[in-house]
Design a protein around this motif. Sequence first.
Motif, PDB file in Angstrom:
ATOM      1  N   LEU A 180       0.845  -1.194   0.000  1.00 23.30           N
ATOM      2  CA  LEU A 180       0.000   0.000   0.000  1.00 23.30           C
ATOM      3  C   LEU A 180       0.879   1.243   0.000  1.00 23.30           C
ATOM      4  N   PHE A 181       0.648   2.127  -0.965  1.00 25.68           N
ATOM      5  CA  PHE A 181       1.437   3.351  -1.093  1.00 25.68           C
ATOM      6  C   PHE A 181       0.501   4.532  -1.368  1.00 25.68           C
ATOM      7  N   GLY A 182       1.086   5.725  -1.392  1.00 29.16           N
ATOM      8  CA  GLY A 182       0.327   6.924  -1.739  1.00 29.16           C
ATOM      9  C   GLY A 182       0.009   7.788  -0.533  1.00 29.16           C
ATOM     10  N   ASN A 183      -0.248   9.072  -0.786  1.00 32.25           N
ATOM     11  CA  ASN A 183      -0.458  10.013   0.319  1.00 32.25           C
ATOM     12  C   ASN A 183      -1.764   9.784   1.060  1.00 32.25           C
ATOM     13  N   GLY A 184      -2.693   9.048   0.471  1.00 32.27           N
ATOM     14  CA  GLY A 184      -3.969   8.808   1.137  1.00 32.27           C
ATOM     15  C   GLY A 184      -4.084   7.456   1.796  1.00 32.27           C
ATOM     16  N   ALA A 185      -2.987   6.696   1.851  1.00 34.53           N
ATOM     17  CA  ALA A 185      -3.052   5.354   2.433  1.00 34.53           C
ATOM     18  C   ALA A 185      -3.425   5.406   3.905  1.00 34.53           C
ATOM     19  N   ARG A 186      -2.689   6.219   4.664  1.00 43.60           N
ATOM     20  CA  ARG A 186      -2.993   6.398   6.081  1.00 43.60           C
ATOM     21  C   ARG A 186      -3.573   7.775   6.379  1.00 43.60           C
ATOM     22  N   HIS A 187      -3.402   8.691   5.449  1.00 45.78           N
ATOM     23  CA  HIS A 187      -3.911  10.052   5.637  1.00 45.78           C
ATOM     24  C   HIS A 187      -5.076  10.284   4.680  1.00 45.78           C
ATOM     25  N   THR A 188      -6.025   9.377   4.758  1.00 44.52           N
ATOM     26  CA  THR A 188      -7.203   9.405   3.896  1.00 44.52           C
ATOM     27  C   THR A 188      -8.038  10.654   4.196  1.00 44.52           C
ATOM     28  N   VAL A 189      -8.475  11.313   3.140  1.00 40.08           N
ATOM     29  CA  VAL A 189      -9.310  12.505   3.289  1.00 40.08           C
ATOM     30  C   VAL A 189     -10.767  12.077   3.364  1.00 40.08           C
ATOM     31  N   LYS A 190     -11.391  12.340   4.495  1.00 35.91           N
ATOM     32  CA  LYS A 190     -12.779  11.884   4.683  1.00 35.91           C
ATOM     33  C   LYS A 190     -13.793  12.842   4.085  1.00 35.91           C
ATOM     34  N   GLY A 191     -13.395  14.126   3.922  1.00 36.49           N
ATOM     35  CA  GLY A 191     -14.293  15.125   3.370  1.00 36.49           C
ATOM     36  C   GLY A 191     -13.566  16.443   3.238  1.00 36.49           C
ATOM     37  N   GLY A 192     -14.224  17.428   2.654  1.00 39.81           N
ATOM     38  CA  GLY A 192     -13.587  18.719   2.446  1.00 39.81           C
ATOM     39  C   GLY A 192     -13.437  19.515   3.721  1.00 39.81           C
ATOM     40  N   GLY A 193     -12.692  20.614   3.629  1.00 41.30           N
ATOM     41  CA  GLY A 193     -12.416  21.433   4.793  1.00 41.30           C
ATOM     42  C   GLY A 193     -13.361  22.605   4.923  1.00 41.30           C
TER      43      GLY A 193
ATOM     44  N   THR B 285     -19.606  13.293   1.044  1.00 39.20           N
ATOM     45  CA  THR B 285     -19.771  14.649   0.534  1.00 39.20           C
ATOM     46  C   THR B 285     -20.827  14.646  -0.579  1.00 39.20           C
ATOM     47  N   ALA B 286     -21.299  15.836  -0.920  1.00 38.12           N
ATOM     48  CA  ALA B 286     -22.409  15.958  -1.870  1.00 38.12           C
ATOM     49  C   ALA B 286     -22.087  15.327  -3.223  1.00 38.12           C
ATOM     50  N   THR B 287     -20.882  15.566  -3.730  1.00 40.33           N
ATOM     51  CA  THR B 287     -20.529  14.992  -5.030  1.00 40.33           C
ATOM     52  C   THR B 287     -20.557  13.474  -4.972  1.00 40.33           C
ATOM     53  N   ALA B 288     -20.037  12.919  -3.887  1.00 38.61           N
ATOM     54  CA  ALA B 288     -20.052  11.464  -3.734  1.00 38.61           C
ATOM     55  C   ALA B 288     -21.485  10.947  -3.648  1.00 38.61           C
ATOM     56  N   LEU B 289     -22.348  11.647  -2.923  1.00 37.87           N
ATOM     57  CA  LEU B 289     -23.750  11.238  -2.845  1.00 37.87           C
ATOM     58  C   LEU B 289     -24.403  11.243  -4.215  1.00 37.87           C
TER      59      LEU B 289
ATOM     60  N   VAL C 164     -12.935   6.647  -5.305  1.00 32.65           N
ATOM     61  CA  VAL C 164     -13.484   6.492  -3.960  1.00 32.65           C
ATOM     62  C   VAL C 164     -14.270   7.737  -3.561  1.00 32.65           C
ATOM     63  N   GLY C 165     -13.768   8.901  -3.997  1.00 30.13           N
ATOM     64  CA  GLY C 165     -14.358  10.148  -3.546  1.00 30.13           C
ATOM     65  C   GLY C 165     -13.998  10.400  -2.099  1.00 30.13           C
ATOM     66  N   GLN C 166     -14.818  11.191  -1.436  1.00 29.02           N
ATOM     67  CA  GLN C 166     -14.630  11.479  -0.015  1.00 29.02           C
ATOM     68  C   GLN C 166     -15.932  11.128   0.681  1.00 29.02           C
ATOM     69  N   ILE C 167     -15.923   9.977   1.341  1.00 31.92           N
ATOM     70  CA  ILE C 167     -17.178   9.337   1.740  1.00 31.92           C
ATOM     71  C   ILE C 167     -17.347   9.208   3.250  1.00 31.92           C
TER      72      ILE C 167
END
Length: 857
Positions: A49-62, A621-625, A219-222
């Motif tokens: 598993l690699f990439g900046n979102g592997a452990r620092h997954t973005v759950k939604g916008g700020g 998030t709305a786009t994911a919905l 995946v989006g931000q879910i």
Amino acid sequence: MDFIAKTTDEMTNMEIRHMNTVKELAGECLVLLENDGALPIRNPGKVALFGNGARHTVKGGGGSGEVNTRTNVNICEGLEEAGFDVSSKGWLDRYDDIYNAKLSDYLAEVDRLAKERNTAPINIFFEMAFEAPALPEITEEDAAESDTDTAIFVISRDSTEGRDRTPAKGDYYLTDEEDSLLDFVIHHYDKVIVLLNVGAVIDMSRLKHRAGVSAILLVGQIGSFTGNIVADAITGKINPSGKLVDTWAKSYEDYPFATDFSSQNGNTDDEFYKEGIYVGYRYFDSFGVLPLYPFGYGKSYTTFNNETIDVTQQGADIKVTVLVTNTGVEFAGKQIIQVYFSAPEGPIDRPYQELAGYAKSGLIRPGESQIVSVTFPIDNFRCYDDEIPATVIPAGDYIIRVGTSSRETKIEAVLTVPQTVVKDKFSRILEDDARYLFEDLKNPGTGKNARKALDDSQIADCYRKLTLDLSRVRRSIVRYRGVSETFINERRDEVLTLGSVIGRNAGVGEFVAQFSLEELSELLVGNYIKEGDEDEVVSAAMHVPGAAAETTSLFEGKRRFPVMVLADGPAGLRLQPHFKATKTGELLKGGETFGLITDPFPEDTPEDAVDYYQYCTMIPTATALACTWNTSLIEKLGKLVGEEMEEYGVHLWLAPGMNIHRNPLCGRNFEYFSEDPLVTGLCAAAETKGVQSVDGKGVTIKHFACNNQEDNRMFSNSHVSVRALRDIYLRGFEIAIKTEQPYALMASYNLLNGIHTANNYELLQNVLRDEWDYEGVVMSDWFSSFEDTSVINIDNSSKKYPPAFSRLCVYAGCDLQMPGCAKNAQDIVTAVHNGRLTLSDVQNAAMNVVRLAIKCL
């Protein structure tokens, strides 16, 4: 003060139930873009598993999109919980060290700047975003350590309100490190799965056709349980059934006027919507521009056959019936049927095609079939005719296209409108004094010409041809409101309360007539704290800590008028998860959370202070919905939010956001649904229905209107033709209002055709109330009508356009000015005294606030 929050941090039954609901439903948000058979992985084993979102997954916008949750399951954790052995821990640990060091430095700098400027850290957040550090090299030792032939690479992107994205590496484009690491991974692993943990469109030109990439999953931000949901999709426990709600271009420059968007041309004062109605697929399909991924696109682990059975008229509706068969052999799945129409050519310019309606099937097992019906009103054929002015359904043949994306359709019917229907006749309003500076794009016919041979052939073969009966289509001539009535207090010997109105012992007009002008002005601004001759703005609620604001508390006693609490979203409630109060109910400092910062509790906090807890659930998030294309699912998640509002004493949710994805770089696109107004309107209506199914809880649809950029958002002037406004940017709001009557609506920060939306009478009164019969309350966005914006770290002295004016908010129909300050209230009083505002205007706004309070009880 009595707080509703919990006095224990134990997970409640409601939290557990809502957690399971999100886990069950959010999988439909995922969109499978590519798959050569690498997915699903039925037997979890070792995986790198690699990439900046592997452990620092973005759950939604700020920004206001943040939700302070109890737990967040990142992708690495989700995979491990599902039974995978993540065997690249050496690389992941190295990145953690780099990430945490940079985050620590960033937070220290935020703290330094906040103290230096004597402002809140939140204002520094909006000005200076945290940027994830460069990815470390993946070494041969890392590859050997992983001991597997399968790698997963997670690409994450974060965005927030207050600033737009950029067409730069690390944002819209891959970084050099991501590029080179992907090359390394491709050369060292047989199967490479790319996960896109992004809230909006990114450049995919170097991913889609990259040899060695086995699968790509959007995946989006879910939300809080992204890791669990991703693991379910990777193992095949769920079959991704989402489809794109935006067009993903081959190149950023393929979007219309891409280099003019927001700060890209150096001008954030004036934004000219030169593309007119040609937004998203309307542009790509009409102008013959081939996208990388079209609107409505998405794959599945199985395959389907879609056979149109019938196209019929049912009253004022069209019904398209499709037999969907799962032709796969292993996986059950869901299919989305999309119906588009091509309008007849004529004097009114129209796109090549427009979405008319859609529907999603239930779960269909291999070899089984299901009837899917798409029903939509004939009204959806309408467009705005600037010559009359009115919305019309022009006479001619409407070609009905049925398929699974905007580029995968088949002509299944030709419906004839025998004569033009003039639906709604309007006054000539909303026009821009600067409209002579540009002309809207017009359809060149390029897209139609490219498909002419195929279309002609399908039309010749089409046997479903029907002349429509339009007698059931509603027509109207709008009557615009005149001067409002002024109510006189004729019951001076009584003290009326809100209970008097609820008990039908007094009308709303009689009730507000008992308020003095000064009292009325306080009713129209948010709660604030006075200290001596000054007023300190409190952009948060005292009754529910962490909420965005609340209405005035001045009339709780004499008038029994309740405080209404407003909480941010748009992916759940943003409340303070942990706060302390004295035993007598005095709220103590500390514990405030916004983004990456949580203020510590001071050392002098009393030992006997009471701890309170407010843990909320984050939904996608709305786009994911919107990517689910499933309005019943969105309604269920809306109800989830409504139940949490009830649990914690929140009355209005400041969501859903409804602005159109005009350009992929808008910093708040994650917070909005789609590039398409129909999808936007139907999704917002569904979420509204869900929230408002909980008694006394309401939504606040926003930002009305044309808040399509974040740079200089409070002082930017959106120049938009009336045609584009009515057919694109207002259409979603109209659908949501006419369908579900949201309790509240928030005006946007920006100016629209030269007038701040909160000051725009034609928008808020003529369109919203007179044309659409809106019954709810209208509020400003936060600090819109603050003459001095230094309180939010913005110097407006050099801006081209001034802030919105408090008195004009009242005049235009913006009932509540948020978060409120003494000067807002005083400006209203002064304006009435000097004749620039009438008492009836003030009373009318107050009546809307009173009606809202009755709904929220």
